[in-house]
Write a protein that holds these residues in place. Structure first.
Motif, PDB file in Angstrom:
ATOM      1  N   GLY A 138      -7.787  62.245  32.269  1.00  0.00           N
ATOM      2  CA  GLY A 138      -6.516  61.860  32.113  1.00  0.00           C
ATOM      3  C   GLY A 138      -5.950  62.448  30.623  1.00  0.00           C
ATOM      4  O   GLY A 138      -6.638  63.333  30.156  1.00  0.00           O
TER       5      GLY A 138
ATOM      6  N   CYS B 194      -3.240  46.975  29.617  1.00  0.00           N
ATOM      7  CA  CYS B 194      -2.306  45.987  29.250  1.00  0.00           C
ATOM      8  C   CYS B 194      -2.447  45.708  27.852  1.00  0.00           C
ATOM      9  O   CYS B 194      -2.702  44.453  27.670  1.00  0.00           O
ATOM     10  CB  CYS B 194      -3.364  44.971  30.654  1.00  0.00           C
TER      11      CYS B 194
ATOM     12  N   VAL C 146       2.996  58.457  26.108  1.00  0.00           N
ATOM     13  CA  VAL C 146       3.167  59.867  26.622  1.00  0.00           C
ATOM     14  C   VAL C 146       4.425  60.549  27.399  1.00  0.00           C
ATOM     15  O   VAL C 146       4.068  61.192  27.981  1.00  0.00           O
ATOM     16  CB  VAL C 146       1.709  60.237  26.981  1.00  0.00           C
TER      17      VAL C 146
ATOM     18  N   PRO D 141      -7.111  54.815  27.002  1.00  0.00           N
ATOM     19  CA  PRO D 141      -6.676  55.162  26.934  1.00  0.00           C
ATOM     20  C   PRO D 141      -6.094  53.852  27.138  1.00  0.00           C
ATOM     21  O   PRO D 141      -6.339  52.665  26.808  1.00  0.00           O
ATOM     22  CB  PRO D 141      -6.651  55.728  28.705  1.00  0.00           C
ATOM     23  N   THR D 142      -4.453  52.853  27.579  1.00  0.00           N
ATOM     24  CA  THR D 142      -4.551  51.691  26.869  1.00  0.00           C
ATOM     25  C   THR D 142      -3.326  50.792  28.269  1.00  0.00           C
ATOM     26  O   THR D 142      -2.793  51.140  29.136  1.00  0.00           O
ATOM     27  CB  THR D 142      -2.254  51.763  25.801  1.00  0.00           C
TER      28      THR D 142
ATOM     29  N   ALA E 140       4.461  51.580  25.588  1.00  0.00           N
ATOM     30  CA  ALA E 140       3.928  51.297  24.275  1.00  0.00           C
ATOM     31  C   ALA E 140       2.375  50.485  23.980  1.00  0.00           C
ATOM     32  O   ALA E 140       1.567  50.328  25.122  1.00  0.00           O
ATOM     33  CB  ALA E 140       4.439  49.432  23.865  1.00  0.00           C
TER      34      ALA E 140
ATOM     35  N   ALA F 271       4.233  58.992  30.802  1.00  0.00           N
ATOM     36  CA  ALA F 271       3.506  59.315  31.942  1.00  0.00           C
ATOM     37  C   ALA F 271       1.983  58.969  32.491  1.00  0.00           C
ATOM     38  O   ALA F 271       1.670  57.676  31.588  1.00  0.00           O
ATOM     39  CB  ALA F 271       3.200  60.465  31.869  1.00  0.00           C
ATOM     40  N   MET F 272       1.630  58.628  33.345  1.00  0.00           N
ATOM     41  CA  MET F 272       0.837  58.318  34.415  1.00  0.00           C
ATOM     42  C   MET F 272      -0.592  59.335  34.352  1.00  0.00           C
ATOM     43  O   MET F 272      -1.620  58.989  34.648  1.00  0.00           O
ATOM     44  CB  MET F 272       0.322  58.222  35.554  1.00  0.00           C
TER      45      MET F 272
HETATM   46  C1  LIG Z   1      -4.549  49.222  34.351  1.00  0.00           C
HETATM   47  C2  LIG Z   1      -3.200  50.213  33.976  1.00  0.00           C
HETATM   48  C3  LIG Z   1      -2.977  49.134  32.418  1.00  0.00           C
HETATM   49  C4  LIG Z   1      -1.893  50.111  31.840  1.00  0.00           C
HETATM   50  N1  LIG Z   1      -1.336  48.810  30.445  1.00  0.00           N
HETATM   51  C5  LIG Z   1       0.030  49.625  29.915  1.00  0.00           C
HETATM   52  C6  LIG Z   1       0.451  49.418  28.952  1.00  0.00           C
HETATM   53  O1  LIG Z   1       0.118  48.070  28.667  1.00  0.00           O
HETATM   54  N2  LIG Z   1       1.264  49.741  29.128  1.00  0.00           N
HETATM   55  C7  LIG Z   1       1.760  50.714  28.246  1.00  0.00           C
HETATM   56  O2  LIG Z   1       2.826  51.428  27.930  1.00  0.00           O
HETATM   57  N3  LIG Z   1       0.939  51.218  29.595  1.00  0.00           N
HETATM   58  C8  LIG Z   1      -0.135  51.385  30.176  1.00  0.00           C
HETATM   59  N4  LIG Z   1      -0.494  51.896  31.476  1.00  0.00           N
HETATM   60  C9  LIG Z   1       0.036  53.369  31.213  1.00  0.00           C
HETATM   61  C10 LIG Z   1      -1.733  54.780  30.777  1.00  0.00           C
HETATM   62  O3  LIG Z   1      -1.620  53.592  28.892  1.00  0.00           O
HETATM   63  C11 LIG Z   1      -0.569  55.634  30.180  1.00  0.00           C
HETATM   64  O4  LIG Z   1      -0.200  56.203  31.751  1.00  0.00           O
HETATM   65  C12 LIG Z   1      -2.145  56.381  30.117  1.00  0.00           C
HETATM   66  O5  LIG Z   1      -1.670  57.754  29.171  1.00  0.00           O
HETATM   67  C13 LIG Z   1      -3.054  56.383  30.857  1.00  0.00           C
HETATM   68  O6  LIG Z   1      -4.080  57.790  29.868  1.00  0.00           O
HETATM   69  P1  LIG Z   1      -4.815  58.807  31.226  1.00  0.00           P
HETATM   70  O7  LIG Z   1      -3.971  59.321  31.424  1.00  0.00           O
HETATM   71  O8  LIG Z   1      -6.311  59.086  30.619  1.00  0.00           O
HETATM   72  O9  LIG Z   1      -5.993  57.298  31.917  1.00  0.00           O
HETATM   73  C14 LIG Z   1      -1.266  50.868  31.591  1.00  0.00           C
HETATM   74  C15 LIG Z   1      -2.289  52.245  33.181  1.00  0.00           C
HETATM   75  C16 LIG Z   1      -3.276  51.645  33.708  1.00  0.00           C
HETATM   76  C17 LIG Z   1      -3.732  52.462  34.860  1.00  0.00           C
END
Ligand SMILES: Cc1cc2nc3c(=O)[nH]c(=O)nc-3n(C[C@H](O)[C@H](O)[C@H](O)COP(=O)(O)O)c2cc1C
Length: 232
Positions: free
Chosen positions: A13, A87, A156, A84-85, A128, A158-159
């Motif tokens: 990701g 929670c 970012v 990744p962040t 955040a 984005a998901m």
């Molecule tokens: C289980 C879970 C918890 C997340 N918690 C947060 C959060 O606390 N704050 C936030 O801003 N985004 C949160 N996100 C969104 C991710 O941090 C964000 O999309 C990140 O860039 C994902 O990185 P990746 O594409 O490497 O997985 C969460 C996503 C998931 C799946």
């Protein structure tokens, strides 16, 4: 140059892609890169047996997987750890790895090689929390004795990497370029706080009835209860 990259996630990701941009910037033509993806390449949950701390890390029920990662880090100049962040924290699987490395905190049996390495902590978030995650990762590396840990935290919005907009990608690229330019891998000196902690635990390990003979024996064997130090 050798580099170990530990991905606190198994998927490709945003976090993976940011780290990969960093890898590209840092790795010259003759760089060797060792990559680990968690949880696949990491240990199972810590069993809480204290064996690593009070006896020998090689007797841990998950020693094989942990040892492979530690050996790779020992042979590397740069250690990159990302997550990744989730929670507002790092991923659970990365924390599981860190739990298995508590025995090599400066409070127990730090590896002298660590005092010459450069660390980089990376995290992405949708909104955040990435700063908090890189701070937590950097804290682990600090307690292993790594003198300098750079932190790269990006929101970012984005998901997944495909959803990251161009201006955000450009900002990430600029920051990575600037960090790579400034980085003086292998040239950092231990921090005063690390020297202070080292000397505090040196005193503790000099006590005749130390609670943990494994730690005391290790410090003695390294000569740290005398004049030797883990840094140059
Ligand atoms: C289980 C879970 C918890 C997340 N918690 C947060 C959060 O606390 N704050 C936030 O801003 N985004 C949160 N996100 C969104 C991710 O941090 C964000 O999309 C990140 O860039 C994902 O990185 P990746 O594409 O490497 O997985 C969460 C996503 C998931 C799946």
């Amino acid at each position: 140059m050798e580099m170990t990259i530990i991905h606190g996630q198994g998927h490709l990701g945003s976090t993976y892609h940011v780290t990969d941009m960093l890898r590209e910037q840092l790795a010259g033509r003759d760089a060797t890169v060792h990559e680990f993806f968690l949880p696949k390449d990491g240990p199972d949950f810590c069993a809480g047996c204290f064996t690593c701390i009070t006896k020998d890390e090689n007797l841990c029920p998950h020693a094989d997987k942990t040892r492979r990662i530690v050996e790779s880090m020992m042979g590397s100049d740069i250690i990159i750890i990302d997550s990744p962040t989730y929670c507002m924290e790092m991923t659970g699987q990365l924390k599981v790895l860190f739990d298995h490395l508590g025995y090599m905190w400066m409070t127990h049996r730090p590896r002298k090689e660590m005092f010459a390495k450069t660390g980089i902590a990376v995290s992405t978030t949708a909104g955040a929390g990435a700063g908090k995650v890189t701070k937590s990762i950097a804290r682990q590396m600090f307690w292993w004795g790594i003198p300098k840990v750079h932190r790269l935290a990006f929101s970012v919005q984005a998901m997944g990497w495909n959803g990251v907009k161009d201006p955000v990608r450009e900002k990430i690229a600029r920051k990575i370029e600037s960090i790579s330019r400034k980085m003086k891998a292998g040239k950092y000196r231990p921090r005063i706080s690390q020297k202070f902690i080292f000397h505090m635990f040196r005193k503790i390990n000099q006590q005749p009835n130390h609670w943990n003979p494994a730690d005391k024996e290790y410090w003695e064997r390294n000569g740290w209860l005398g004049e030797a130090r883990p840094w140059k």
